[in-house]
Design a protein around this motif. Structure first.
Motif, PDB file in Angstrom:
ATOM      1  N   PHE A   1       4.757  -3.362 -13.865  1.00 31.14           N
ATOM      2  CA  PHE A   1       4.654  -4.810 -14.054  1.00 31.14           C
ATOM      3  C   PHE A   1       6.022  -5.474 -13.933  1.00 31.14           C
ATOM      4  CE2 PHE A   1       4.284  -8.560 -16.908  1.00 31.14           C
ATOM      5  CZ  PHE A   1       3.360  -9.260 -16.157  1.00 31.14           C
ATOM      6  N   ALA A   2       7.050  -4.860 -14.524  1.00 31.17           N
ATOM      7  CA  ALA A   2       8.403  -5.413 -14.431  1.00 31.17           C
ATOM      8  C   ALA A   2       8.903  -5.408 -12.991  1.00 31.17           C
ATOM      9  CB  ALA A   2       9.350  -4.619 -15.327  1.00 31.17           C
ATOM     10  N   MET A   3       8.597  -4.353 -12.256  1.00 31.48           N
ATOM     11  CA  MET A   3       9.030  -4.297 -10.859  1.00 31.48           C
ATOM     12  C   MET A   3       8.278  -5.320 -10.002  1.00 31.48           C
ATOM     13  SD  MET A   3      11.511  -2.243 -10.604  1.00 31.48           S
ATOM     14  CE  MET A   3      12.028  -2.770 -12.221  1.00 31.48           C
ATOM     15  N   ALA A   4       7.020  -5.566 -10.341  1.00 27.16           N
ATOM     16  CA  ALA A   4       6.257  -6.581  -9.608  1.00 27.16           C
ATOM     17  C   ALA A   4       6.855  -7.964  -9.842  1.00 27.16           C
ATOM     18  CB  ALA A   4       4.794  -6.554 -10.038  1.00 27.16           C
ATOM     19  N   ILE A   5       7.235  -8.251 -11.074  1.00 22.84           N
ATOM     20  CA  ILE A   5       7.861  -9.540 -11.375  1.00 22.84           C
ATOM     21  C   ILE A   5       9.205  -9.651 -10.661  1.00 22.84           C
ATOM     22  CG2 ILE A   5       8.916 -10.913 -13.219  1.00 22.84           C
ATOM     23  CD1 ILE A   5       6.685  -9.883 -15.051  1.00 22.84           C
ATOM     24  N   ALA A   6      10.007  -8.588 -10.707  1.00 19.98           N
ATOM     25  CA  ALA A   6      11.306  -8.610 -10.033  1.00 19.98           C
ATOM     26  C   ALA A   6      11.146  -8.798  -8.533  1.00 19.98           C
ATOM     27  CB  ALA A   6      12.057  -7.319 -10.339  1.00 19.98           C
ATOM     28  N   GLY A   7      10.159  -8.145  -7.945  1.00 20.19           N
ATOM     29  CA  GLY A   7       9.921  -8.297  -6.512  1.00 20.19           C
ATOM     30  C   GLY A   7       9.474  -9.697  -6.143  1.00 20.19           C
ATOM     31  N   THR A   8       8.660 -10.293  -7.013  1.00 19.27           N
ATOM     32  CA  THR A   8       8.204 -11.657  -6.763  1.00 19.27           C
ATOM     33  C   THR A   8       9.364 -12.635  -6.792  1.00 19.27           C
ATOM     34  OG1 THR A   8       6.057 -11.146  -7.728  1.00 19.27           O
ATOM     35  CG2 THR A   8       6.656 -13.465  -7.572  1.00 19.27           C
TER      36      THR A   8
ATOM     37  N   LEU B   1       0.820  -1.205   0.000  1.00 20.90           N
ATOM     38  CA  LEU B   1       0.000   0.000   0.000  1.00 20.90           C
ATOM     39  C   LEU B   1       0.856   1.259   0.000  1.00 20.90           C
ATOM     40  CD1 LEU B   1      -2.816  -1.047   2.479  1.00 20.90           C
ATOM     41  CD2 LEU B   1      -2.963  -0.850   0.005  1.00 20.90           C
ATOM     42  N   LEU B   2       1.934   1.249   0.766  1.00 24.89           N
ATOM     43  CA  LEU B   2       2.816   2.407   0.799  1.00 24.89           C
ATOM     44  C   LEU B   2       3.511   2.608  -0.543  1.00 24.89           C
ATOM     45  CD1 LEU B   2       4.373   2.000   4.344  1.00 24.89           C
ATOM     46  CD2 LEU B   2       2.669   3.666   3.605  1.00 24.89           C
ATOM     47  N   ALA B   3       3.872   1.518  -1.210  1.00 26.21           N
ATOM     48  CA  ALA B   3       4.496   1.632  -2.527  1.00 26.21           C
ATOM     49  C   ALA B   3       3.505   2.168  -3.553  1.00 26.21           C
ATOM     50  CB  ALA B   3       5.036   0.281  -2.970  1.00 26.21           C
ATOM     51  N   ALA B   4       2.260   1.785  -3.448  1.00 30.63           N
ATOM     52  CA  ALA B   4       1.256   2.283  -4.379  1.00 30.63           C
ATOM     53  C   ALA B   4       0.992   3.765  -4.163  1.00 30.63           C
ATOM     54  CB  ALA B   4      -0.037   1.492  -4.233  1.00 30.63           C
ATOM     55  N   VAL B   5       1.085   4.231  -2.928  1.00 28.60           N
ATOM     56  CA  VAL B   5       0.857   5.644  -2.644  1.00 28.60           C
ATOM     57  C   VAL B   5       2.036   6.486  -3.122  1.00 28.60           C
ATOM     58  CG1 VAL B   5       0.636   7.302  -0.774  1.00 28.60           C
ATOM     59  CG2 VAL B   5      -0.700   5.209  -0.728  1.00 28.60           C
ATOM     60  N   ASP B   6       3.264   6.007  -2.937  1.00 27.64           N
ATOM     61  CA  ASP B   6       4.450   6.774  -3.309  1.00 27.64           C
ATOM     62  C   ASP B   6       4.842   6.457  -4.747  1.00 27.64           C
ATOM     63  OD1 ASP B   6       6.656   8.400  -3.234  1.00 27.64           O
ATOM     64  OD2 ASP B   6       7.927   6.885  -2.310  1.00 27.64           O
ATOM     65  N   MET B   7       4.161   7.072  -5.681  1.00 23.51           N
ATOM     66  CA  MET B   7       4.439   6.857  -7.104  1.00 23.51           C
ATOM     67  C   MET B   7       5.077   8.099  -7.723  1.00 23.51           C
ATOM     68  SD  MET B   7       3.389   3.779  -7.883  1.00 23.51           S
ATOM     69  CE  MET B   7       2.930   3.668  -9.584  1.00 23.51           C
TER      70      MET B   7
END
Length: 65
Positions: A44-51, A19-25
């Motif tokens: 999307f690329a950052m979500a894959i990298a984080g996963t 939630l904090l990452a979504a707020v700080d864009m």
């Protein structure tokens, strides 16, 4: 009661950073444009990298244990 508190803390630990990452864009647009990507592709690329990095960290901790 203790189990409910533990489950609540687990959910908070998992979802609060998201939630904090979504707020700080604020800098996402600049980072995406420097890589010649759209904001949606960059997110999307950052979500894959984080996963993948989270999965590898989990495997490492599991193996060390």
């Amino acid at each position: 009661m203790k189990k409910l508190i533990l489950i609540s803390l687990t959910f908070a630990a998992v979802f609060a950073p998201d939630l904090l990452a979504a707020v700080d864009m604020s800098n996402v647009s600049a980072r995406a444009s420097s890589l010649n990507m759209t904001k949606q592709d960059y997110a999307f690329a950052m979500a894959i990298a984080g996963t993948f990095s989270g999965a590898l960290l989990g495997l490492f901790i599991w193996k060390v244990k």
